[in-house]
Scaffold this active site. Structure first.
Site, PDB file in Angstrom:
ATOM      1  N   LYS A 107     -10.703  -1.594  -1.731  1.00  9.72           N
ATOM      2  CA  LYS A 107     -11.570  -1.029  -2.888  1.00  9.72           C
ATOM      3  C   LYS A 107     -12.967  -1.010  -2.557  1.00  9.72           C
ATOM      4  CE  LYS A 107      -7.567  -1.715  -5.808  1.00  9.72           C
ATOM      5  NZ  LYS A 107      -6.501  -2.562  -5.895  1.00  9.72           N
ATOM      6  N   TYR A 153       0.282  -8.084  -6.647  1.00  7.27           N
ATOM      7  CA  TYR A 153       0.394  -6.966  -5.825  1.00  7.27           C
ATOM      8  C   TYR A 153      -0.341  -6.913  -4.633  1.00  7.27           C
ATOM      9  CZ  TYR A 153       0.479  -1.741  -5.435  1.00  7.27           C
ATOM     10  OH  TYR A 153       0.683  -0.465  -4.991  1.00  7.27           O
ATOM     11  N   ASP A 169      -5.223 -12.041  -0.279  1.00  8.47           N
ATOM     12  CA  ASP A 169      -5.297 -10.398  -0.488  1.00  8.47           C
ATOM     13  C   ASP A 169      -6.786 -10.507  -1.479  1.00  8.47           C
ATOM     14  OD1 ASP A 169      -5.293  -7.918  -1.394  1.00  8.47           O
ATOM     15  OD2 ASP A 169      -3.227  -8.084  -1.904  1.00  8.47           O
TER      16      ASP A 169
HETATM   17  C1  LIG Z   1      -5.016  -2.347  -5.086  1.00 10.43           C
HETATM   18  C2  LIG Z   1      -4.473  -3.379  -4.468  1.00 10.43           C
HETATM   19  C3  LIG Z   1      -3.758  -3.614  -3.356  1.00 10.43           C
HETATM   20  C4  LIG Z   1      -3.476  -1.896  -2.746  1.00 10.43           C
HETATM   21  O1  LIG Z   1      -4.440  -1.265  -2.295  1.00 10.43           O
HETATM   22  P1  LIG Z   1      -4.121   0.211  -2.210  1.00 10.43           P
HETATM   23  O2  LIG Z   1      -5.346   0.681  -1.475  1.00 10.43           O
HETATM   24  O3  LIG Z   1      -3.917   0.818  -3.394  1.00 10.43           O
HETATM   25  O4  LIG Z   1      -3.098   0.289  -1.249  1.00 10.43           O
HETATM   26  C5  LIG Z   1      -3.346  -4.371  -2.646  1.00 10.43           C
HETATM   27  N1  LIG Z   1      -3.802  -5.772  -3.215  1.00 10.43           N
HETATM   28  C6  LIG Z   1      -4.596  -5.930  -4.234  1.00 10.43           C
HETATM   29  C7  LIG Z   1      -4.752  -7.079  -4.728  1.00 10.43           C
HETATM   30  C8  LIG Z   1      -4.659  -4.657  -5.113  1.00 10.43           C
HETATM   31  O5  LIG Z   1      -5.400  -4.968  -6.095  1.00 10.43           O
END
Ligand SMILES: *Cc1c(COP(=O)(O)O)cnc(C)c1O
Length: 427
Positions: free
Chosen positions: A267, A144, A239
């Site tokens: 995060k 994701y 990511d």
């Molecule tokens: C949470 C998450 C996102 C998206 O971040 P948001 O602040 O919710 O837009 C993207 N990549 C990874 C790996 C994530 O865990």
């Protein structure tokens, strides 16, 4: 435990907010039942609207690595608030956090701050396309990267050629530029590169996956991606929205010893406020506006409250390297306790773990999306609700990693293990 008031509040919320929530996974669709309305939180504990105290294993989906309402972060935000909450002009604190972030993260010279992980990943892909002059990207099934159009793509029928939208509203035109590979499967990546010669700008990946449960990269997998990117003039985007400042001071790049070309954050970097960021070497970042032609902007980007929270969090992590070992030790302790509890039953399960990320799957082996999806969801639902009943708050989906926070005590972990051994006998 009773969750009566939460259910009433949820019913009321549904009148005014689609599905009663501002982000779908909060709605408990994957596990059934009504979500818990939280009133406040401190350290490792959530206090809900019914007056229950819960031990928290999602940490706001990652950011609260030091526990909730961590005092230095709270103080920093309060102090900044009195000085004005947004200016749309440069501020000193943006340079301070950028300088610190760049010093902690391997292989990057500059960082741009945004407001979410979604924005960071979306912008990283645009930058990779602008830098390489190519359109397509490779992503992995089950990873994701936020909810931007390019990422809401699943394998199409002609999987080797292009993907198809997995949400209405995403166009075929967008889908054709996102190619789907399988996690821990280099061959699937090689096949895509073969079939799309000189068309692929970048590979984007969660270096440790956390959005199909926790999945650890097998030996040689990320190294293989690095070589494929070098050989084919593609950028490797890590990511690290989940793993950044969580698995180590320098994130997965540092822990696993692999260099990415662009790294995205979210995060933890915001200390619980809405922050994302992306970083790379100068030669890549120079393509970004206002230096270069790749456009990217944000009215509230670098917001002083968000930067104050993020800077305080990063400063603490920078000065307390022992936090990462402490978290890993706690996670290992939990892992061993859970293994022992599960082994006493004849349930089929797998526990995956790295650093402070851990997940339980009710199937025998999990190393990619397909194997994760084989997990018995009925069993997970029962396990989730059983644990909730014991006052343990797990992510409400089998496809999410648990996140430990350093405010958890060994007593909390023992309570969790005890609850699990009780619950697992009812499955
Ligand atoms: C949470 C998450 C996102 C998206 O971040 P948001 O602040 O919710 O837009 C993207 N990549 C990874 C790996 C994530 O865990």
């Amino acid at each position: 435990m009773l969750y009566k008031r939460s259910s009433a509040l949820f019913a009321e919320a549904k009148n005014y907010i689609p599905g009663g929530v501002n982000s779908p996974v909060r709605a408990f669709n994957a596990v059934g039942g009504d979500p818990i309305f939280v009133k406040q939180a401190k350290g490792a504990y959530l206090y809900d609207e019914d007056g229950n105290k819960l031990i928290d294993y999602i940490a706001s989906w990652g950011p609260m690595i030091l526990g909730h309402a961590f005092q230095p972060v709270v103080n920093a935000v309060i102090e900044k608030t009195t000085l004005g909450t947004s200016f749309g002009m440069p501020t000193l604190i943006e340079t301070e956090i950028a300088k610190l972030a760049v010093s902690m993260v391997p292989n990057v010279d500059k960082v741009r701050f945004v407001n979410s992980g979604t924005e960071a990943c979306m912008s990283a892909v645009r930058l990779a396309r602008g830098y390489t002059g190519k359109d397509k990207i490779i992503k992995f099934a089950g990873c994701y990267h936020g909810h931007s159009d390019s990422f809401l793509i699943q394998a199409g029928s002609g999987a080797v050629t292009f993907g198809s939208p997995n949400s209405p509203g995403v166009t075929q035109g967008t889908a054709k530029d996102t190619l789907l590979a399988n996690y821990n499967d280099l061959k699937s990546v090689e096949d895509l590169i073969q079939a799309n010669k000189n068309e692929i700008a970048a590979i984007i990946i969660e270096p440790v996956a956390g959005n199909m449960g926790c999945i650890v990269p097998q030996k040689g997998f990320l190294e293989g991606l690095r070589s494929l990117c070098d050989a084919n003039n593609m950028l490797l985007i890590f990511d690290e929205v989940m793993t950044g400042f969580r698995l180590a001071q320098g994130g997965a790049q540092e822990l696993l010893g692999i260099k990415a070309d662009i790294v995205t954050f979210g995060k933890v970097i915001g200390g619980g406020l809405p922050v994302g960021a992306f970083a790379a070497r100068n030669e890549i970042m120079e393509h970004l506006a206002p230096l270069g032609p790749v456009y990217q902007a944000g009215t509230l980007s670098g917001n002083p409250l968000a930067m104050a929270a993020g800077l305080t969090m990063l400063q603490y992590l920078n000065q307390h390297e022992e936090v990462f070992k402490s978290l890993a030790d706690k996670t290992s302790y939990l892992h061993q306790g859970l293994e022992k509890a599960f082994e006493e039953t004849n349930i089929t399960y797998t526990i995956n773990k790295l650093g402070s990320m851990i997940s339980v799957h009710f199937t025998d082996e999990v190393y990619d999306f397909e194997t994760s999806a084989k997990g018995n969801n009925e069993t997970f639902k029962k396990f989730f609700h059983g644990m909730l009943n014991e006052g343990i708050y797990l992510p409400p989906s089998a496809f999410e990693s648990w996140f430990l926070n350093d405010a958890l005590t060994y007593e909390d972990l023992d309570k969790t293990i005890e609850a699990a051994s009780k619950v697992v006998k009812t499955l």
